[in-house]
Design an enzyme around this catalytic site. Structure first.
Site, mmCIF file in Angstrom:
data_model
loop_
_atom_site.group_PDB
_atom_site.id
_atom_site.type_symbol
_atom_site.label_atom_id
_atom_site.label_comp_id
_atom_site.label_asym_id
_atom_site.label_seq_id
_atom_site.Cartn_x
_atom_site.Cartn_y
_atom_site.Cartn_z
ATOM 1 N N GLY A 28 9.429 -23.417 69.568
ATOM 2 C CA GLY A 28 10.522 -22.518 69.226
ATOM 3 C C GLY A 28 11.052 -22.810 67.835
ATOM 4 O O GLY A 28 10.940 -23.940 67.342
ATOM 5 N N GLN A 40 17.419 -22.963 61.362
ATOM 6 C CA GLN A 40 16.629 -24.171 61.083
ATOM 7 C C GLN A 40 15.883 -24.086 59.756
ATOM 8 O O GLN A 40 15.403 -25.109 59.251
ATOM 9 C CB GLN A 40 15.611 -24.416 62.209
ATOM 10 N N CYS A 65 12.926 -31.130 69.126
ATOM 11 C CA CYS A 65 13.427 -30.093 68.227
ATOM 12 C C CYS A 65 12.820 -30.347 66.856
ATOM 13 O O CYS A 65 12.773 -31.490 66.403
ATOM 14 C CB CYS A 65 14.954 -30.173 68.150
ATOM 15 N N LEU A 66 12.368 -29.294 66.205
ATOM 16 C CA LEU A 66 11.735 -29.467 64.890
ATOM 17 C C LEU A 66 12.728 -29.993 63.853
ATOM 18 O O LEU A 66 12.318 -30.519 62.831
ATOM 19 C CB LEU A 66 11.128 -28.135 64.411
ATOM 20 N N HIS A 111 17.937 -23.646 74.281
ATOM 21 C CA HIS A 111 17.889 -24.541 73.118
ATOM 22 C C HIS A 111 17.991 -23.737 71.811
ATOM 23 O O HIS A 111 18.801 -24.049 70.934
ATOM 24 C CB HIS A 111 16.579 -25.351 73.152
ATOM 25 N N GLU A 112 17.193 -22.684 71.712
ATOM 26 C CA GLU A 112 17.182 -21.889 70.475
ATOM 27 C C GLU A 112 18.492 -21.112 70.315
ATOM 28 O O GLU A 112 18.993 -20.949 69.198
ATOM 29 C CB GLU A 112 15.981 -20.939 70.448
ATOM 30 N N HIS A 123 21.073 -23.079 68.606
ATOM 31 C CA HIS A 123 20.943 -23.130 67.148
ATOM 32 C C HIS A 123 21.725 -21.998 66.472
ATOM 33 O O HIS A 123 22.252 -22.167 65.373
ATOM 34 C CB HIS A 123 19.470 -23.008 66.731
HETATM 35 NI NI NI Z 1 15.727 -27.039 68.002
#
Ligand code: NI
Length: 174
Positions: free
Chosen positions: A46, A51, A94-95, A136-137, A140
């Site tokens: 994701g 991000q 998470c990236l 999760h996304e 963000h």
């Molecule tokens: Ni994330």
């Protein structure tokens, strides 16, 4: 298409909530394509626009993780989580937190309303990894990050780890 730079915690831009997307023109189409390329290159399941420093309400998810699975790219623009049901503890990454994996409590199932890349509305009921990824996304887009779900000790530990990593990366660049 181009791979964008993924911001890492504690970059303050990750805390800026996303603005509602109203223009579904060529700029958004290019952004969606870049985000897909960036997510697959990482690789991750994701990626949310904040991000990569774009404060818009938009994220991408592809939970087809196996190499032999066809891609399952889903695009969520202006998503709203309508319903949450059940509870599940899921080990998330998470990236924006490379190397960090922590168990986080989430709803087991969600119902979400969103628009696709062309502005067409849809509703989706999800469970398992897809439901967790949506939550999760979606966080963000509110400037909320995985550390915000952790207890104080774990949160401090992850914070220190990420700050150390950022300083090392900075030293390495000099
Ligand atoms: Ni994330």
């Amino acid at each position: 298409m181009a791979i964008r730079t993924i911001l890492h915690y504690p970059d303050k831009r990750l805390r800026i909530p996303g603005a509602v997307v109203t223009d579904f023109g060529p700029e958004l189409q290019a952004l969606v394509d870049d985000m897909a390329e960036t997510m697959y290159a990482a690789p991750g399941v994701g990626l949310a626009a904040p991000q990569i420093g774009i404060s818009k309400r938009l994220f991408l998810i592809d939970v087809a993780t196996g190499e032999d699975q066809p891609s399952d790219l889903r695009i969520f623009v202006n998503p709203v989580i309508l319903e949450r049901a059940g509870e599940v503890a899921w080990e998330e990454g998470c990236l924006s937190f490379p190397g960090v994996h922590e168990e986080i409590d989430r709803a087991e199932r969600v119902k979400v309303h969103a628009q696709d890349r062309h502005g067409v509305s849809f509703e989706l009921e999800a469970e398992g990894l897809l439901a967790v990824a949506i939550q999760h996304e979606h966080d963000h887009l509110e400037g909320k990050l995985m550390v915000d779900h952790l207890g104080m000790l774990k949160k401090r530990m992850v914070h220190r780890q990420m700050v150390k990593r950022a300083n090392e990366a900075h030293d390495g660049a000099e």
